[in-house]
Design a protein around this motif. Sequence first.
Motif, PDB file in Angstrom:
ATOM      1  N   VAL A   1      -1.182   4.049   8.902  1.00 45.63           N
ATOM      2  CA  VAL A   1      -1.365   2.644   9.260  1.00 45.63           C
ATOM      3  C   VAL A   1      -0.394   2.195  10.336  1.00 45.63           C
ATOM      4  CG1 VAL A   1      -2.303   2.085   7.007  1.00 45.63           C
ATOM      5  CG2 VAL A   1       0.142   1.819   7.412  1.00 45.63           C
ATOM      6  N   GLY A   2       0.621   3.006  10.671  1.00 46.73           N
ATOM      7  CA  GLY A   2       1.518   2.672  11.758  1.00 46.73           C
ATOM      8  C   GLY A   2       2.835   2.084  11.290  1.00 46.73           C
ATOM      9  N   GLN A   3       3.798   2.084  12.192  1.00 49.50           N
ATOM     10  CA  GLN A   3       5.155   1.605  11.904  1.00 49.50           C
ATOM     11  C   GLN A   3       5.192   0.081  12.061  1.00 49.50           C
ATOM     12  OE1 GLN A   3       7.288   3.743  10.830  1.00 49.50           O
ATOM     13  NE2 GLN A   3       9.164   2.534  10.747  1.00 49.50           N
ATOM     14  N   ARG A   4       4.677  -0.608  11.051  1.00 45.69           N
ATOM     15  CA  ARG A   4       4.609  -2.059  11.083  1.00 45.69           C
ATOM     16  C   ARG A   4       4.706  -2.609   9.664  1.00 45.69           C
ATOM     17  NH1 ARG A   4      -1.773  -3.018  12.675  1.00 45.69           N
ATOM     18  NH2 ARG A   4      -2.642  -1.225  11.589  1.00 45.69           N
TER      19      ARG A   4
ATOM     20  N   PRO B   1       8.208  -3.725   4.458  1.00 42.61           N
ATOM     21  CA  PRO B   1       8.709  -3.427   5.806  1.00 42.61           C
ATOM     22  C   PRO B   1       8.198  -2.086   6.304  1.00 42.61           C
ATOM     23  CG  PRO B   1      10.399  -2.993   4.172  1.00 42.61           C
ATOM     24  CD  PRO B   1       9.245  -3.607   3.429  1.00 42.61           C
ATOM     25  N   PRO B   2       8.379  -1.787   7.577  1.00 40.22           N
ATOM     26  CA  PRO B   2       7.972  -0.474   8.099  1.00 40.22           C
ATOM     27  C   PRO B   2       8.729   0.648   7.400  1.00 40.22           C
ATOM     28  CG  PRO B   2       8.430  -2.019   9.881  1.00 40.22           C
ATOM     29  CD  PRO B   2       8.903  -2.665   8.621  1.00 40.22           C
ATOM     30  N   PRO B   3       8.157   1.840   7.338  1.00 40.12           N
ATOM     31  CA  PRO B   3       8.830   2.973   6.675  1.00 40.12           C
ATOM     32  C   PRO B   3      10.180   3.272   7.322  1.00 40.12           C
ATOM     33  CG  PRO B   3       6.525   3.485   7.085  1.00 40.12           C
ATOM     34  CD  PRO B   3       6.802   2.204   7.800  1.00 40.12           C
ATOM     35  N   THR B   4      11.137   3.598   6.496  1.00 40.34           N
ATOM     36  CA  THR B   4      12.480   3.872   7.002  1.00 40.34           C
ATOM     37  C   THR B   4      12.574   5.203   7.736  1.00 40.34           C
ATOM     38  OG1 THR B   4      13.067   4.811   4.848  1.00 40.34           O
ATOM     39  CG2 THR B   4      13.573   2.484   5.211  1.00 40.34           C
TER      40      THR B   4
ATOM     41  N   ARG C   1       4.477   4.024   1.884  1.00 44.84           N
ATOM     42  CA  ARG C   1       4.505   4.521   0.508  1.00 44.84           C
ATOM     43  C   ARG C   1       5.079   3.411  -0.370  1.00 44.84           C
ATOM     44  NH1 ARG C   1       5.458   9.635  -2.226  1.00 44.84           N
ATOM     45  NH2 ARG C   1       6.816   9.347  -4.027  1.00 44.84           N
ATOM     46  N   ILE C   2       4.255   2.922  -1.276  1.00 46.93           N
ATOM     47  CA  ILE C   2       4.674   1.863  -2.191  1.00 46.93           C
ATOM     48  C   ILE C   2       4.824   2.469  -3.577  1.00 46.93           C
ATOM     49  CG2 ILE C   2       4.130  -0.413  -3.121  1.00 46.93           C
ATOM     50  CD1 ILE C   2       2.178  -0.746  -0.753  1.00 46.93           C
ATOM     51  N   GLU C   3       6.022   2.345  -4.128  1.00 45.24           N
ATOM     52  CA  GLU C   3       6.297   2.928  -5.443  1.00 45.24           C
ATOM     53  C   GLU C   3       6.529   1.816  -6.458  1.00 45.24           C
ATOM     54  OE1 GLU C   3       9.296   6.205  -7.533  1.00 45.24           O
ATOM     55  OE2 GLU C   3       9.277   5.914  -5.357  1.00 45.24           O
TER      56      GLU C   3
END
Length: 758
Positions: free
Chosen positions: A92-95, A144-147, A154-156
């Motif tokens: 989905v992109g860095q957003r 937030p965007p992935p670190t 990835r939502i945990e």
Amino acid sequence: MRIPTLSASFGAEATLLLTTLRDGALWRMLALFALLLTLAAQLPLHYAIDVGREDGIGSDLPLVRGMFPPEEAAVGLFRWTTERAVVRLPGVGQRSLAATIRVLAVNDEVATRGARELELWSFDQRLALLPVRPAGAIYHLLIPPPTDWSGDHRIEIRSATVTPTNDRRAVGTPLTTVTVFADAGLALPPWRSILGWLGAGLALWVALRRSGFDPKPTQALMMPLLALAATGAWLDPPRFAFGAMPALIALTIGWALVMLLRAAPEVLRLTGLALLVISVALWLIDRREPALDLGWASMHLRAVAGLAALAFLAAAAICPACASIAARLGIAVPASHWRWLLLIVVVVFATRYGGKIYPDSMPGDIGFHANRFADAAFGRVLLTSRNRGVDFPYPPAFYLILAPFTLLDIDRRALLHLGAALLDAISPLLVYTLAAALHRRRGNGSAPYASDCLFSIPLVAAALYGLAPAGYLTTWWNFSTHIFTQFAHLLLITILIAAWSPVSIVLGDDRSEHPPTSLRCESRAILFAALVVVQLLVYLGHFGFWMNMSLLGCFGLATLAVLALRRRRGALQALAFYGAAFVTAQIVTALFFYSAYATMFAQQLATATTGGLTGLAGRAPAPFEVLWRTLWDAGFRQHYGFFPLALLPAGIAWLVNDAAKQPDRRRVTAVVLALGTIIVAGGFAALPFFSGSTLSTRWLMFSAWLVAVGAAAGAAMLWRKGWAGRITTLAAGGYVVWVTASMWLAALLWRIRPPEPF
């Protein structure tokens, strides 16, 4: 192996590869593809996951992990989370994403003893601490965007768990819906999936160029595929991203297949030896305490290197032998046909193997076959299975052939997937050989018959066999032993037609036979051994095929017996030769395998005698309307796209007419096998309407070779009827491709089950 020859061969391969990689058209096309994938990551996103919907459009796999199987409540489907449940959204992109998470109400026990709060994490960053509401809740949060800057979210969901009364599971919260939103705007693209798809595009380009396509045709073939891929990145970014690695693996192996079929034998031999050395070196590293511990990577590299080494060494021996046999039989593949054949091989392998390794695609019966594979590998070969209420023997030939490869530490499921895909990919080559043996111009045995330069019956037959929906049905259901036996059956039919002892002698006309194709004594011995061995593979591969081929063999021998009674020259000798091969294979099969089931067969016969087939299965008769609807839709339409079956009678009539005009051995043999196949398949097709039982011998799949060859000939007749005929032919072919593609995508992405092959 002479050094100059080897050096020249390797030099030619290296030069061709470098020329292929230096082509500007390749890099312009990949740059455009990368740009389209990057733009897709800038578009607005509204993506909903219906958690608990495991199958069908909108399903939650492979997007969720760490959750229990789906359940249904009054308000909808859901899954219980575990201590750590994950929602994966790659591509989905860095957003930043705006997320809405909905959980259902819980009972008093879970509310009292279960989790009090939910922790939402994104990689190593805690996003929120949410209170658990027993009546259910809808949570809104910003992700937030992935670190790691990957663009793969990835939502945990972390929570305490409870084991409810009368339940063994430790459950967290009932999750039912996850929805994410993002506005359009500049964002870094998901580089991992983009690199994977660019690598897949590169592998496809190299495979097509090595197949013999020039740069412009290669570009013309790839551009529509890249456009479809970019559309997938726009419509469903996560599922498209999940496909990057399967596409890269499948197309890389597809390129290797092209090399196996087209590279010089000395190149294959030396490459295989080099890979074997690498595999042994990796094995030695694992056996000792290495300074560099490769661990998991070492095990997989060793397996891949060992398997590739065996493939290259086998190809170095088999390909020249097959070319020599084809030349002796007067069958050759023109250079203009080789590239299309190899394209069919690559497409068949990539779609079937890539589809099976796509995460959470339709599993089919892979678990069943993996367990049976383990039984056979440990010596338990007298297997039994149950189909529609009836027990039947389960022959283990495919498992036993694959068993030695487990020494390479390859997973049984991976072996079954790879082995089945390879057999399916090679099958169009056999169909081409079969059709080329039947449709060739008089006086030029090496030239396959074609209506004109735009239509080749052998090529169309190969494409129909490889790309028709029927073959993909067996792939998605993962009928491993059926796939193997269908290949062995096709090989047997090809041998019978292409290498049958001259039937023209039986008919009293040997003018059509040329000395190079006459079978000498040693050739007859080799043919006899081949017939026995391939029959054993069929009979010990699948119980239904054993019944079908036994009936077909009896029909063929009865035909020879009639000719012998009419005192046709050579008929008695042919009957003795092929009768001996048939009887030998049947005796060995019955003596060493099926005799162990004699008691079961006797009991089933007694039950069927008193209660019929429905009594044997313990089921009520199926209604006529259900049988007819299944035959029409699942059979005629979804197996072959209907139109090939509609063209089949014309193709058979053409074959019969050719055999009457030019009664050479191949055409007459093909007519006999075609009529026998129709009788056997027609009998089993009609049986359910009389018995009410749905027991099947896979009669429609048994006819696949005839459908491909006959429909190709029928399509050639239609093609010759001017522009109207050509438009109709292309429309029919387009419909077949549409049925195949839609069924393939549905099973790949959403596990929508196609009909079982029959």
